[in-house]
Design an enzyme around this catalytic site. Structure first.
Site, PDB file in Angstrom:
ATOM      1  N   ARG A 167      17.852  57.657  -6.381  1.00 15.07           N
ATOM      2  CA  ARG A 167      17.995  56.982  -5.091  1.00 15.07           C
ATOM      3  C   ARG A 167      19.201  57.478  -4.305  1.00 15.07           C
ATOM      4  O   ARG A 167      19.311  57.220  -3.117  1.00 15.07           O
ATOM      5  CB  ARG A 167      18.168  55.465  -5.302  1.00 15.07           C
ATOM      6  CG  ARG A 167      16.989  54.787  -5.937  1.00 15.07           C
ATOM      7  CD  ARG A 167      17.377  53.427  -6.473  1.00 15.07           C
ATOM      8  NE  ARG A 167      17.787  52.510  -5.424  1.00 15.07           N
ATOM      9  CZ  ARG A 167      17.016  51.566  -4.928  1.00 15.07           C
ATOM     10  NH1 ARG A 167      15.803  51.395  -5.397  1.00 15.07           N
ATOM     11  NH2 ARG A 167      17.451  50.772  -3.978  1.00 15.07           N
ATOM     12  N   HIS A 194       4.247  76.938  33.176  1.00 21.20           N
ATOM     13  CA  HIS A 194       5.070  78.118  33.464  1.00 21.20           C
ATOM     14  C   HIS A 194       4.979  79.146  32.342  1.00 21.20           C
ATOM     15  O   HIS A 194       5.974  79.764  31.975  1.00 21.20           O
ATOM     16  CB  HIS A 194       6.524  77.697  33.722  1.00 21.20           C
ATOM     17  CG  HIS A 194       6.643  76.755  34.874  1.00 21.20           C
ATOM     18  ND1 HIS A 194       6.643  77.162  36.193  1.00 21.20           N
ATOM     19  CD2 HIS A 194       6.687  75.388  34.917  1.00 21.20           C
ATOM     20  CE1 HIS A 194       6.720  76.115  36.985  1.00 21.20           C
ATOM     21  NE2 HIS A 194       6.744  75.014  36.238  1.00 21.20           N
ATOM     22  N   GLU A 211       9.857  66.619  18.238  1.00 23.48           N
ATOM     23  CA  GLU A 211       9.957  66.121  16.873  1.00 23.48           C
ATOM     24  C   GLU A 211       8.596  66.168  16.169  1.00 23.48           C
ATOM     25  O   GLU A 211       8.502  66.529  15.001  1.00 23.48           O
ATOM     26  CB  GLU A 211      10.544  64.697  16.880  1.00 23.48           C
ATOM     27  CG  GLU A 211      10.697  64.042  15.521  1.00 23.48           C
ATOM     28  CD  GLU A 211      11.541  64.827  14.522  1.00 23.48           C
ATOM     29  OE1 GLU A 211      12.186  65.819  14.885  1.00 23.48           O
ATOM     30  OE2 GLU A 211      11.539  64.450  13.331  1.00 23.48           O
ATOM     31  N   ASN A 246      22.629  44.636  -3.116  1.00 27.65           N
ATOM     32  CA  ASN A 246      21.983  45.704  -2.352  1.00 27.65           C
ATOM     33  C   ASN A 246      21.564  45.104  -1.022  1.00 27.65           C
ATOM     34  O   ASN A 246      20.881  44.081  -1.000  1.00 27.65           O
ATOM     35  CB  ASN A 246      20.746  46.216  -3.121  1.00 27.65           C
ATOM     36  CG  ASN A 246      19.939  47.214  -2.315  1.00 27.65           C
ATOM     37  OD1 ASN A 246      20.461  47.868  -1.420  1.00 27.65           O
ATOM     38  ND2 ASN A 246      18.661  47.359  -2.656  1.00 27.65           N
TER      39      ASN A 246
END
Ligand code: F6R
Length: 607
Positions: free
Chosen positions: A28, A502, A479, A101
């Site tokens: 992790r 273009h 992205e 956590n």
């Protein structure tokens, strides 16, 4: 984020079991490690900054007597990695030990309150308040479970806590809100953990603890109660037939898909950032003579989207720059009035650090947005903010993008407020929508994943894709293109849609797939014109549209719908989700491993 483990064993010492369970949580990512073991009324704590093997070499994690204990791997969110900030954290008398956590939003207020009542704090963590709150409950005469229930009832944010105390040395008390918690049940032991891999080699019988539940583990078994009213709940263990590898991915076939699905949680975390850092960074941005947004890859795309946010909301013109070009393009012009906001998930990307290095030499102000507290970027920034998305293991950045965008939009919004650039109504509307984004993203993943999968099957043999968007969506197009080409190896191009005429339009032939990102915003009429141009040349149109957008539905060959009514400026967060899923399912359909694309490294530390 952080890893938690706890165990009650019948006739063995807990420390070596905790040590090996924490090793299984290493995947992790973490920066510090610690354990607390009860032996009658003795509570022994060992903890330090560093990898488990390093901490073990220094402190011998196996060498504590006692059959009940808790352990923790820490991924820093509040306070740098250090021995003092490592978990477990204790109360004033060293009688209660807590591992945690999550992110406690209201910790500064609670800490102040507790300090006023005489509590002494050692660490800079949000977690330590929990041990002091429990201490107060016990002082008022509550049992340990009731004191834990009272303490977590005061927390805002997300948490899983596991608590042991010399005052009731036969039990572990756990509670959860949003962060994960599972129990492992064996004949000779009970376990609690943030993740199944922690105990999978020891037992495959597990009980999933739900949000808002508290669990008491003791020699005779486990009891689950509702935090809200203390009522008990009975739940039998179920058999987990995962391999250890599947368990690390929480049942997902790979980390990328797991991380795509984690985005609602990560986005919720970004809404719990410390006010004072957001405020401080806003002040620096407000005072800057000029602002450069500097990053690579996905982080650069987040910067590009942010430049629209800063300009549209706060009327601040910023320069988004690809870090590897920064020195050549702007290095000589940077000066004491320049502010560099460097955005880097890892905080270690060589090109980003090089741009920052040159800017520092020229006395510019450095601000950082990163996922890694204690990375080089945090050490050289005047102010930094942690994007709070937890370790990202898949090489392709997914939760990084949406978390960074959420933080950057909060900064733009704050700046807009401070500069008085948008009305109260607009601010309130944007704040409200920002709060809704995690739920919206969750809904999109749930409701659209199958549609996107089908789309990937349909287009999997296409060799090249075109991604087009206008305004802030041109960043989403870039992205979407990056995700697809890097993991599905589909050479693709992305442009602001207006620029497609273009030159790039010469590529279009019948059947050429063109992905349009079309939220219903100010660019709508012109993007419809661009769709028509592509259609006229036979392109196959895939449109990411607002729910119920009949006009674009009528033009597109395929469409994926995204929740209605989102402000334009926040749209890249939900609109990128179908693009991430498309890249993922294209990679899978083409037989590639999405987690490990060839030739790529998670952190690029060479220029
Ligand atoms: C793309 C990706 C890379 C990173 C880039 C910057 O999926 O992961 O493009 O975004 O290498 O990395 P950080 O954000 O660590 O500086």
């Amino acid at each position: 984020m952080c890893g938690i483990f706890g165990c009650i064993l019948k006739d063995r010492d807990a420390a070596p079991i905790i040590h090996s369970a924490l090793k299984r949580l290493e995947y992790r990512g973490y920066d510090s490690v610690g354990e607390a073991v009860l032996h009658g009324t003795n509570l022994t704590i060992k903890k330090d900054e560093g990898k488990i093997d390093e901490v073990h070499a220094l402190h011998n994690l196996d060498d504590i007597a006692g059959r009940i204990g808790i352990g923790h791997t820490r991924w820093a969110t509040h306070g740098a990695p250090s021995q003092i900030n490592a978990h477990p954290h204790t109360d004033c008398n060293g009688q209660i030990a807590v591992v945690h956590n999550g992110i406690i939003e209201n910790f500064l207020g609670l800490r102040r309150e507790l300090q006023e009542r005489g509590h002494a704090f050692r660490s800079k963590t949000d977690t330590e308040i929990v041990s002091h709150l429990i201490e107060e409950g016990i002082r008022e005469g509550l049992t340990l479970p009731e004191a834990v229930r009272g303490a977590v009832g005061r927390l805002e944010g997300s948490y899983t806590v596991a608590v042991v105390s010399v005052l009731e040395p036969d039990k572990i008390v756990c509670a959860r809100k949003e962060s994960p918690l599972v129990l492992g049940v064996a004949d000779d032991a009970l376990y609690c953990a943030s993740d199944i891999p922690a105990f999978l080699p020891l037992t495959n019988m597990a009980v999933i603890v739900n949000d808002g539940e508290l669990v008491v583990l003791h020699d005779k078994g486990y009891e689950i109660r509702k935090i809200a009213d203390g009522t008990t709940i009975s739940r039998e263990p179920e058999v987990i037939d995962w391999t250890p590898e599947m368990a690390e991915k929480q049942g997902y076939p790979n980390f990328m898909l797991k991380e795509i699905h984690e985005q609602p949680l990560c986005l919720r975390n970004t809404l719990r950032l410390q006010e004072q850092y957001l405020e401080l960074m806003t002040t620096f941005l407000d005072r800057a003579g000029e602002v450069f947004l500097v990053a690579c890859g996905t982080s650069y795309h987040a910067c590009l989207a942010a430049s629209y946010m800063f300009s549209k909301l706060a009327m601040l013109a910023t320069h988004p720059v690809i870090a590897s070009e920064f020195v050549e393009q702007h290095g000589s012009a940077v000066n004491i009035d320049s502010t560099i906001l460097a955005v880097s998930q890892s905080g270690e990307t060589a090109d980003t650090l090089a741009a920052v290095g040159v800017s520092r030499q020229r006395a510019a102000t450095i601000l950082g947005l990163t996922n890694a507290i204690d990375s080089t970027l945090t050490r050289i920034s005047r102010v930094y903010i942690c994007q709070q998305s937890g370790p990202e293991i898949g090489v392709a950045a997914t939760k990084t993008f949406t978390s960074q965008l959420s933080v950057l939009s909060q900064l733009a919004l704050r700046l807009a407020k401070r500069r008085g650039k948008i009305s109260h109504e607009e601010i309130e509307d944007l704040e409200e929508k920002l709060e809704q984004i995690p739920d919206i993203v969750e809904k999109i993943i749930k409701s659209r994943e199958e549609d996107v999968k089908r789309l990937a099957m349909k287009y999997r043999d296409k060799n090249c894709f075109f991604f087009l968007g206008r305004g802030v969506s041109s960043a989403s197009a870039l992205e979407g293109r990056l995700k697809l080409l890097e993991i599905a190896y589909a050479p693709s191009i992305a442009y602001p849609a207006g620029e497609s005429k273009h030159g790039p339009i010469s590529l279009i032939q019948p059947g050429f797939p063109v992905v349009f990102i079309c939220p219903r915003d100010g660019t709508r009429r012109t993007i419809i014109g661009n769709i028509m141009e592509m259609k006229a040349r036979g392109a196959s149109i895939i449109a990411i549209i607002e729910e119920g957008d009949k006009e674009i539905k009528g033009l597109a060959d395929e469409y994926i719908e995204v929740t209605k009514g989102l402000p334009e400026i926040l749209s890249p967060i939900p609109y990128v989700i179908p693009l991430q899923l498309f890249a993922y399912y294209m990679a899978v359909a083409r037989g590639h491993d999405p987690d490990r694309p060839r030739n790529l490294a998670k952190s690029v530390t060479v220029q």
